[in-house]
Write a protein that holds these residues in place. Structure first.
Motif, PDB file in Angstrom:
ATOM      1  N   THR A   1      79.724  16.720  76.471  1.00 26.32           N
ATOM      2  CA  THR A   1      79.986  15.990  75.231  1.00 26.32           C
ATOM      3  C   THR A   1      79.616  16.833  74.019  1.00 26.32           C
ATOM      4  N   TYR A   2      78.443  17.457  74.062  1.00 26.83           N
ATOM      5  CA  TYR A   2      78.024  18.316  72.961  1.00 26.83           C
ATOM      6  C   TYR A   2      78.942  19.527  72.822  1.00 26.83           C
ATOM      7  N   LEU A   3      79.333  20.098  73.938  1.00 33.57           N
ATOM      8  CA  LEU A   3      80.185  21.285  73.896  1.00 33.57           C
ATOM      9  C   LEU A   3      81.552  20.957  73.294  1.00 33.57           C
ATOM     10  N   GLU A   4      82.090  19.809  73.643  1.00 31.06           N
ATOM     11  CA  GLU A   4      83.370  19.397  73.067  1.00 31.06           C
ATOM     12  C   GLU A   4      83.256  19.188  71.563  1.00 31.06           C
ATOM     13  N   VAL A   5      82.123  18.636  71.112  1.00 29.45           N
ATOM     14  CA  VAL A   5      81.897  18.447  69.678  1.00 29.45           C
ATOM     15  C   VAL A   5      81.828  19.799  68.969  1.00 29.45           C
ATOM     16  N   LEU A   6      81.132  20.754  69.575  1.00 25.24           N
ATOM     17  CA  LEU A   6      81.072  22.093  68.996  1.00 25.24           C
ATOM     18  C   LEU A   6      82.463  22.704  68.872  1.00 25.24           C
ATOM     19  N   ASP A   7      83.273  22.532  69.892  1.00 25.70           N
ATOM     20  CA  ASP A   7      84.627  23.075  69.858  1.00 25.70           C
ATOM     21  C   ASP A   7      85.444  22.444  68.729  1.00 25.70           C
ATOM     22  N   ARG A   8      85.331  21.122  68.573  1.00 24.69           N
ATOM     23  CA  ARG A   8      86.097  20.448  67.517  1.00 24.69           C
ATOM     24  C   ARG A   8      85.607  20.864  66.137  1.00 24.69           C
ATOM     25  N   MET A   9      84.292  21.007  65.986  1.00 34.22           N
ATOM     26  CA  MET A   9      83.757  21.426  64.688  1.00 34.22           C
ATOM     27  C   MET A   9      84.172  22.855  64.342  1.00 34.22           C
ATOM     28  N   SER A  10      84.234  23.719  65.348  1.00 34.61           N
ATOM     29  CA  SER A  10      84.627  25.107  65.087  1.00 34.61           C
ATOM     30  C   SER A  10      86.071  25.184  64.613  1.00 34.61           C
ATOM     31  N   VAL A  11      86.895  24.206  65.017  1.00 31.59           N
ATOM     32  CA  VAL A  11      88.275  24.144  64.530  1.00 31.59           C
ATOM     33  C   VAL A  11      88.313  23.648  63.089  1.00 31.59           C
ATOM     34  N   GLN A  12      87.457  22.686  62.756  1.00 31.05           N
ATOM     35  CA  GLN A  12      87.421  22.150  61.399  1.00 31.05           C
ATOM     36  C   GLN A  12      86.761  23.109  60.412  1.00 31.05           C
ATOM     37  N   ALA A  13      85.855  23.946  60.898  1.00 31.50           N
ATOM     38  CA  ALA A  13      85.157  24.883  60.021  1.00 31.50           C
ATOM     39  C   ALA A  13      86.093  25.993  59.562  1.00 31.50           C
ATOM     40  N   GLU A  14      85.684  26.696  58.517  1.00 29.76           N
ATOM     41  CA  GLU A  14      86.451  27.847  58.050  1.00 29.76           C
ATOM     42  C   GLU A  14      86.446  28.925  59.135  1.00 29.76           C
ATOM     43  N   PRO A  15      87.537  29.688  59.270  1.00 26.69           N
ATOM     44  CA  PRO A  15      87.573  30.757  60.271  1.00 26.69           C
ATOM     45  C   PRO A  15      86.473  31.784  60.032  1.00 26.69           C
ATOM     46  N   VAL A  16      86.043  32.439  61.090  1.00 30.95           N
ATOM     47  CA  VAL A  16      85.000  33.461  60.974  1.00 30.95           C
ATOM     48  C   VAL A  16      85.396  34.534  59.962  1.00 30.95           C
ATOM     49  N   ALA A  17      86.676  34.858  59.902  1.00 34.13           N
ATOM     50  CA  ALA A  17      87.153  35.892  58.967  1.00 34.13           C
ATOM     51  C   ALA A  17      86.915  35.509  57.514  1.00 34.13           C
ATOM     52  N   ARG A  18      86.700  34.222  57.236  1.00 36.30           N
ATOM     53  CA  ARG A  18      86.465  33.762  55.867  1.00 36.30           C
ATOM     54  C   ARG A  18      84.984  33.705  55.512  1.00 36.30           C
ATOM     55  N   THR A  19      84.109  33.898  56.485  1.00 39.45           N
ATOM     56  CA  THR A  19      82.685  33.678  56.246  1.00 39.45           C
ATOM     57  C   THR A  19      82.138  34.612  55.166  1.00 39.45           C
ATOM     58  N   ARG A  20      82.467  35.878  55.224  1.00 35.85           N
ATOM     59  CA  ARG A  20      81.937  36.824  54.229  1.00 35.85           C
ATOM     60  C   ARG A  20      82.368  36.424  52.820  1.00 35.85           C
ATOM     61  N   ALA A  21      83.612  36.032  52.674  1.00 34.22           N
ATOM     62  CA  ALA A  21      84.100  35.648  51.352  1.00 34.22           C
ATOM     63  C   ALA A  21      83.361  34.423  50.826  1.00 34.22           C
ATOM     64  N   ILE A  22      83.125  33.446  51.707  1.00 31.80           N
ATOM     65  CA  ILE A  22      82.403  32.241  51.299  1.00 31.80           C
ATOM     66  C   ILE A  22      80.968  32.584  50.915  1.00 31.80           C
ATOM     67  N   LEU A  23      80.330  33.426  51.712  1.00 31.51           N
ATOM     68  CA  LEU A  23      78.959  33.833  51.383  1.00 31.51           C
ATOM     69  C   LEU A  23      78.933  34.538  50.033  1.00 31.51           C
ATOM     70  N   GLY A  24      79.939  35.364  49.768  1.00 33.25           N
ATOM     71  CA  GLY A  24      80.004  36.058  48.479  1.00 33.25           C
ATOM     72  C   GLY A  24      80.152  35.085  47.327  1.00 33.25           C
ATOM     73  N   GLU A  25      80.989  34.067  47.509  1.00 30.86           N
ATOM     74  CA  GLU A  25      81.180  33.059  46.463  1.00 30.86           C
ATOM     75  C   GLU A  25      79.862  32.340  46.163  1.00 30.86           C
ATOM     76  N   LEU A  26      79.193  31.929  47.220  1.00 27.11           N
ATOM     77  CA  LEU A  26      77.947  31.162  47.049  1.00 27.11           C
ATOM     78  C   LEU A  26      76.850  32.028  46.436  1.00 27.11           C
ATOM     79  N   ARG A  27      76.830  33.310  46.796  1.00 28.04           N
ATOM     80  CA  ARG A  27      75.810  34.201  46.233  1.00 28.04           C
ATOM     81  C   ARG A  27      75.999  34.381  44.742  1.00 28.04           C
ATOM     82  N   LYS A  28      77.256  34.465  44.299  1.00 25.56           N
ATOM     83  CA  LYS A  28      77.524  34.627  42.868  1.00 25.56           C
ATOM     84  C   LYS A  28      77.033  33.431  42.065  1.00 25.56           C
ATOM     85  N   GLU A  29      77.032  32.264  42.687  1.00 22.20           N
ATOM     86  CA  GLU A  29      76.579  31.055  41.983  1.00 22.20           C
ATOM     87  C   GLU A  29      75.070  31.010  41.793  1.00 22.20           C
ATOM     88  N   LEU A  30      74.353  31.873  42.526  1.00 22.08           N
ATOM     89  CA  LEU A  30      72.888  31.880  42.406  1.00 22.08           C
ATOM     90  C   LEU A  30      72.465  32.707  41.218  1.00 22.08           C
TER      91      LEU A  30
END
Length: 273
Positions: A244-273
């Protein structure tokens, strides 16, 4: 746990009952059950006699006893037992042996990826009545756990974080900037994957609280899910619940931003600090 399960397998293969195994080492059948469930330590004389009772060849007995002696040695975290709750020591043990760690965190950066200052700020809030020395010990334990990431046999880590994790100011802007830099560094590691669930994503199936999923390289060990509360923790290992937990993780990973977008998101959030 692994050796206990192997002892059970050897007993069943030899057709030896709990009662007969207990008579061989002059204990109760309950003690044999507890040995197999890793609820007690592996006393070498007991293990040796059980292996003889099960008809294990001498050479294999010696190998098994060597593993039992190794298993009886305290883990590296034993020296931190003064600041390590009993219910969390099992977590550190599982973390150290896992081949895969998947996790969902809605509140804070996972311990394996925290900077010193971020961890210290959290500890001061979580343990307001403790001395500076005890806080330092807790931080040292958390950072020591991170040695795992540098090992050749380090686990694959896949973290799904809420955007609020990175927007929640822990320790101030400077600490948060350094923490975001640390996450960017972690992305350079070949076995680390981080995804972020944006605020606008809306409802998702994991929004009940943080949890961590462990998979191991031993067939004897089941997958385990860890959940935590203010007063303790729960370790889930029944397959139907773990799935049950594993299926939830799989569904959340689909809803989350792709891994390829993570650096860009981190950069955006860092600029706001």
């Amino acid at each position: 746990m692994v050796l206990g399960k192997r002892l059970r397998h050897l007993r069943e293969k030899a057709g030896v009952s709990f009662e007969d195994a207990a008579r061989a080492i002059e204990v109760t059948p309950l003690t044999v059950r507890r040995i197999e469930k890793a609820e007690v330590g592996l006393r070498i004389p007991y293990v040796r006699e059980l292996l003889h009772t099960y008809g294990v060849p001498a050479a294999e007995v010696d190998d098994f006893l060597s593993l039992a002696r190794e298993a009886n040695q305290p883990g590296w975290w034993y020296k931190y037992r003064d600041v390590l709750p009993d219910w969390f020591s099992a977590y550190v043990s599982l973390e150290s042996e896992a081949s895969v760690i998947r996790l969902y965190e809605p509140h804070y950066v996972p311990g394996l990826l925290q900077t010193h200052d971020y961890a210290a700020a959290l500890m001061r809030v979580g343990f307001p009545n403790e001395t500076k020395e005890d806080i330092d010990r807790r931080v040292a334990l958390r950072l020591k756990r991170q040695d795992l990431l540098a090992k050749p046999e380090s686990p694959a880590i896949w973290a799904v974080l809420e955007e609020t994790v990175l927007r929640r100011p822990v320790g101030g802007a400077e600490v948060m900037r350094a923490q975001i830099d640390r996450l960017n560094e972690a992305l350079d590691l070949p076995k680390v994957r981080i995804q972020i669930i944006r605020l606008g994503t809306g409802a998702h199936p994991g929004a009940f609280g943080p949890f961590h999923y462990f998979r191991f390289g031993f067939s004897e060990l089941p997958d385990v899910v860890y959940t935590e509360s203010l007063a303790g923790a729960v370790y889930v290992d029944q397959p139907v619940d773990v799935v049950t937990y594993l299926e939830v993780l799989d569904r959340m990973s689909v809803q989350a931003e792709p891994v390829a977008r993570t650096r860009a998101i981190l950069g955006e959030l860092r600029k706001e600090l």
